[in-house]
Design a protein around this motif. Structure first.
Motif, PDB file in Angstrom:
ATOM      1  N   THR A   1     -10.141  -9.809  -8.934  1.00 42.41           N
ATOM      2  CA  THR A   1      -9.203  -8.732  -8.630  1.00 42.41           C
ATOM      3  C   THR A   1      -9.918  -7.588  -7.928  1.00 42.41           C
ATOM      4  O   THR A   1      -9.409  -7.030  -6.950  1.00 42.41           O
ATOM      5  N   GLU A   2     -11.096  -7.228  -8.405  1.00 44.96           N
ATOM      6  CA  GLU A   2     -11.876  -6.153  -7.783  1.00 44.96           C
ATOM      7  C   GLU A   2     -12.259  -6.512  -6.347  1.00 44.96           C
ATOM      8  O   GLU A   2     -12.094  -5.701  -5.431  1.00 44.96           O
ATOM      9  N   ILE A   3     -12.753  -7.712  -6.159  1.00 42.46           N
ATOM     10  CA  ILE A   3     -13.168  -8.134  -4.817  1.00 42.46           C
ATOM     11  C   ILE A   3     -11.966  -8.144  -3.874  1.00 42.46           C
ATOM     12  O   ILE A   3     -12.013  -7.566  -2.785  1.00 42.46           O
TER      13      ILE A   3
ATOM     14  N   ILE B   1      -8.376  -8.837   0.660  1.00 43.37           N
ATOM     15  CA  ILE B   1      -8.284 -10.282   0.848  1.00 43.37           C
ATOM     16  C   ILE B   1      -7.228 -10.797  -0.128  1.00 43.37           C
ATOM     17  O   ILE B   1      -7.236 -10.411  -1.293  1.00 43.37           O
ATOM     18  N   PRO B   2      -6.325 -11.663   0.318  1.00 37.86           N
ATOM     19  CA  PRO B   2      -5.330 -12.215  -0.610  1.00 37.86           C
ATOM     20  C   PRO B   2      -6.010 -12.898  -1.810  1.00 37.86           C
ATOM     21  O   PRO B   2      -6.864 -13.773  -1.621  1.00 37.86           O
TER      22      PRO B   2
ATOM     23  N   HIS C   1      -5.101 -15.044  -4.147  1.00 35.56           N
ATOM     24  CA  HIS C   1      -4.957 -16.481  -4.337  1.00 35.56           C
ATOM     25  C   HIS C   1      -5.886 -17.253  -3.394  1.00 35.56           C
ATOM     26  O   HIS C   1      -6.561 -18.197  -3.794  1.00 35.56           O
ATOM     27  N   PHE C   2      -5.934 -16.828  -2.130  1.00 42.82           N
ATOM     28  CA  PHE C   2      -6.794 -17.463  -1.140  1.00 42.82           C
ATOM     29  C   PHE C   2      -8.260 -17.254  -1.514  1.00 42.82           C
ATOM     30  O   PHE C   2      -9.076 -18.176  -1.442  1.00 42.82           O
ATOM     31  N   LEU C   3      -8.603 -16.052  -1.943  1.00 37.81           N
ATOM     32  CA  LEU C   3      -9.964 -15.746  -2.345  1.00 37.81           C
ATOM     33  C   LEU C   3     -10.380 -16.596  -3.544  1.00 37.81           C
ATOM     34  O   LEU C   3     -11.518 -17.067  -3.616  1.00 37.81           O
ATOM     35  N   GLY C   4      -9.457 -16.820  -4.474  1.00 39.10           N
ATOM     36  CA  GLY C   4      -9.758 -17.646  -5.638  1.00 39.10           C
ATOM     37  C   GLY C   4     -10.198 -19.042  -5.244  1.00 39.10           C
ATOM     38  O   GLY C   4     -11.166 -19.587  -5.806  1.00 39.10           O
ATOM     39  N   LYS C   5      -9.521 -19.623  -4.274  1.00 38.84           N
ATOM     40  CA  LYS C   5      -9.890 -20.965  -3.804  1.00 38.84           C
ATOM     41  C   LYS C   5     -11.267 -20.949  -3.139  1.00 38.84           C
ATOM     42  O   LYS C   5     -12.069 -21.859  -3.331  1.00 38.84           O
TER      43      LYS C   5
ATOM     44  N   GLY D   1     -15.516 -11.956 -17.665  1.00 38.19           N
ATOM     45  CA  GLY D   1     -16.001 -12.924 -16.694  1.00 38.19           C
ATOM     46  C   GLY D   1     -15.852 -12.432 -15.272  1.00 38.19           C
ATOM     47  O   GLY D   1     -15.623 -11.260 -15.011  1.00 38.19           O
ATOM     48  N   GLY D   2     -15.976 -13.348 -14.376  1.00 40.78           N
ATOM     49  CA  GLY D   2     -15.863 -13.040 -12.959  1.00 40.78           C
ATOM     50  C   GLY D   2     -16.827 -13.891 -12.172  1.00 40.78           C
ATOM     51  O   GLY D   2     -17.109 -15.033 -12.542  1.00 40.78           O
TER      52      GLY D   2
END
Length: 142
Positions: A31-33, A39-40, A42-46, A65-66
């Motif tokens: 979320t911070e990043i 950056i979206p 969901h896309f960043l998560g992938k 975590g993170g």
């Protein structure tokens, strides 16, 4: 979007620069990043999930975590990141999109583009994540 690298690769590099600049904090939330770099999420998560399988970053689930770099940013080159995310297609693809462009069947800009591309590859091999992170002064990376 860059001429050479995918949007996914651009976001990967930007996120890793962010993590390199936050080395005093072990874990940084997605979320911070996403919020700071626009950056979206969901896309960043992938993207971050795929990077966590490559020993460039590590992840930890849970409240505290993170994501964190898996090794020292001086030991990660931009080339390492690009190869993980985009593979080597950027080194083979015709810049104007001709599917059969090659040394034996060059497009009108093949030779000049090959020289430029080879220079870019050499530069990203020499630039470490630490080098880039220490030079970034853009908003969101504080």
């Amino acid at each position: 979007m860059s001429l050479i690298f995918s949007r996914q690769c651009e976001y990967a590099i930007q996120s890793l620069i962010y993590l390199a600049k936050k080395q005093d904090r072990e874990w940084v939330s997605i979320t911070e990043i996403a919020s700071n770099l626009k950056i979206p999420k969901h896309f960043l998560g992938k993207i971050l999930q795929s990077l966590s399988f490559t020993n460039i970053i590590k992840s930890q689930k849970g409240l505290h975590g993170g994501f964190s770099l898996a090794k020292n940013p001086k030991d990660i080159s931009l080339f390492d990141i690009v190869e993980v995310v985009d593979g080597d297609a950027y080194r083979k693809k015709c810049v104007i999109g001709f599917p059969d462009c090659s040394n034996n069947n060059p497009c009108p800009v093949h030779t000049k583009w090959k020289d430029l591309r080879d220079s870019i590859v050499e530069m990203i091999k020499k630039k470490s994540l630490l080098d880039v992170a220490s030079e970034v002064t853009k908003p969101g990376y504080e």
